[in-house]
Design a protein around this motif. Structure first.
Motif, mmCIF file in Angstrom:
data_model
loop_
_atom_site.group_PDB
_atom_site.id
_atom_site.type_symbol
_atom_site.label_atom_id
_atom_site.label_comp_id
_atom_site.label_asym_id
_atom_site.label_seq_id
_atom_site.Cartn_x
_atom_site.Cartn_y
_atom_site.Cartn_z
ATOM 1 N N GLY A 1 0.767 -1.233 0.000
ATOM 2 C CA GLY A 1 0.000 0.000 0.000
ATOM 3 C C GLY A 1 0.798 1.282 0.000
ATOM 4 N N ALA A 2 2.123 1.205 0.086
ATOM 5 C CA ALA A 2 2.945 2.415 0.018
ATOM 6 C C ALA A 2 2.894 2.959 -1.416
ATOM 7 N N PRO A 3 3.255 4.220 -1.597
ATOM 8 C CA PRO A 3 3.296 4.761 -2.964
ATOM 9 C C PRO A 3 4.318 4.019 -3.830
ATOM 10 N N GLU A 4 4.094 4.065 -5.136
ATOM 11 C CA GLU A 4 5.019 3.456 -6.074
ATOM 12 C C GLU A 4 6.401 4.080 -5.898
ATOM 13 N N PRO A 5 7.441 3.255 -5.725
ATOM 14 C CA PRO A 5 8.770 3.819 -5.516
ATOM 15 C C PRO A 5 9.320 4.497 -6.776
ATOM 16 N N VAL A 6 10.173 5.462 -6.537
ATOM 17 C CA VAL A 6 10.888 6.165 -7.592
ATOM 18 C C VAL A 6 12.366 5.870 -7.373
ATOM 19 N N GLU B 1 15.656 9.494 -13.388
ATOM 20 C CA GLU B 1 14.723 9.214 -12.307
ATOM 21 C C GLU B 1 13.444 8.648 -12.917
ATOM 22 N N ALA B 2 12.939 7.528 -12.357
ATOM 23 C CA ALA B 2 11.748 6.898 -12.919
ATOM 24 C C ALA B 2 10.984 6.140 -11.843
ATOM 25 N N ARG B 3 9.667 6.122 -11.995
ATOM 26 C CA ARG B 3 8.833 5.274 -11.153
ATOM 27 C C ARG B 3 9.148 3.816 -11.497
ATOM 28 N N ALA B 4 8.998 2.946 -10.532
ATOM 29 C CA ALA B 4 9.324 1.525 -10.717
ATOM 30 C C ALA B 4 8.631 0.944 -11.942
#
Length: 182
Positions: A111-116, A125-128
């Motif tokens: 449930g945590a935000p999508e990691p970057v 830099e990119a979202r997983a």
């Protein structure tokens, strides 16, 4: 190759829309010949829907041992399993160190935000989910499960990439691929 599977996963679909999206994708798979109904096919472990046979759009003929395809909603964590690694930068291919990646990816599943991530190779830099997840894991729903038969791993991966690209065009949004080998 019985243990290989490919997952094409939608990212960012709200929980309330996941089942309806899975139904729409399943209908689309049949309408666009990616899937052919077969009521005698055994059930997959997940998603818990009756799978179809891979259809002509998958490049298999009616006389081939075609494999199966299904779309459904799972617990949301889709894993590569054996030899799983961190996601790779889509620009330069540098892998995110697993010791850094996996705690954040598993927190995302909880449930945590999508990691970057910031690529150690090129600084991008990119979202997983915007990275190369084929040998890693991702979090999302619904997912399309492809269990190919009589194909090499390279052919199965190429098939999954083609379906991923078709789903991006047909449904928009973010669709990623994970190749599972146990």
């Amino acid at each position: 190759m019985g243990a290989d599977r490919d997952f094409i996963v939608a990212l960012g679909v709200p929980a309330a829309q996941q089942e309806a999206t899975a139904d729409a994708v399943g209908a689309w798979l049949r309408a666009h010949a990616w899937a052919s109904p077969d009521p005698e096919v055994a059930r997959l472990r997940f998603p818990a829907r009756e799978p179809d046979l891979l259809g002509p759009a998958a490049g298999v003929g009616a006389d081939d041992d075609r494999g199966t395809i299904a779309c459904g909603v799972s617990d949301g964590l889709w894993l590569a399993m054996e030899d799983m690694r961190g996601p790779r930068c889509s620009t330069c291919g540098t892998e995110v160190d697993g010791d850094l990646a996996f705690p954040q990816l598993f927190a995302w599943a909880d449930g945590a935000p999508e990691p970057v991530f910031v690529c150690a190779g090129c600084g991008r830099e990119a979202r997983a989910g915007d990275m190369d997840t084929e040998g890693s894991c991702t979090v999302g729903n619904p997912g399309v499960v492809i269990v190919p038969k009589v194909q090499t791993t390279a052919q199965a991966v190429a098939l999954a990439r083609r379906l991923r690209d078709d789903l991006r065009v047909a449904f928009g949004g973010r669709w990623v691929h994970v190749h599972q080998h146990e």
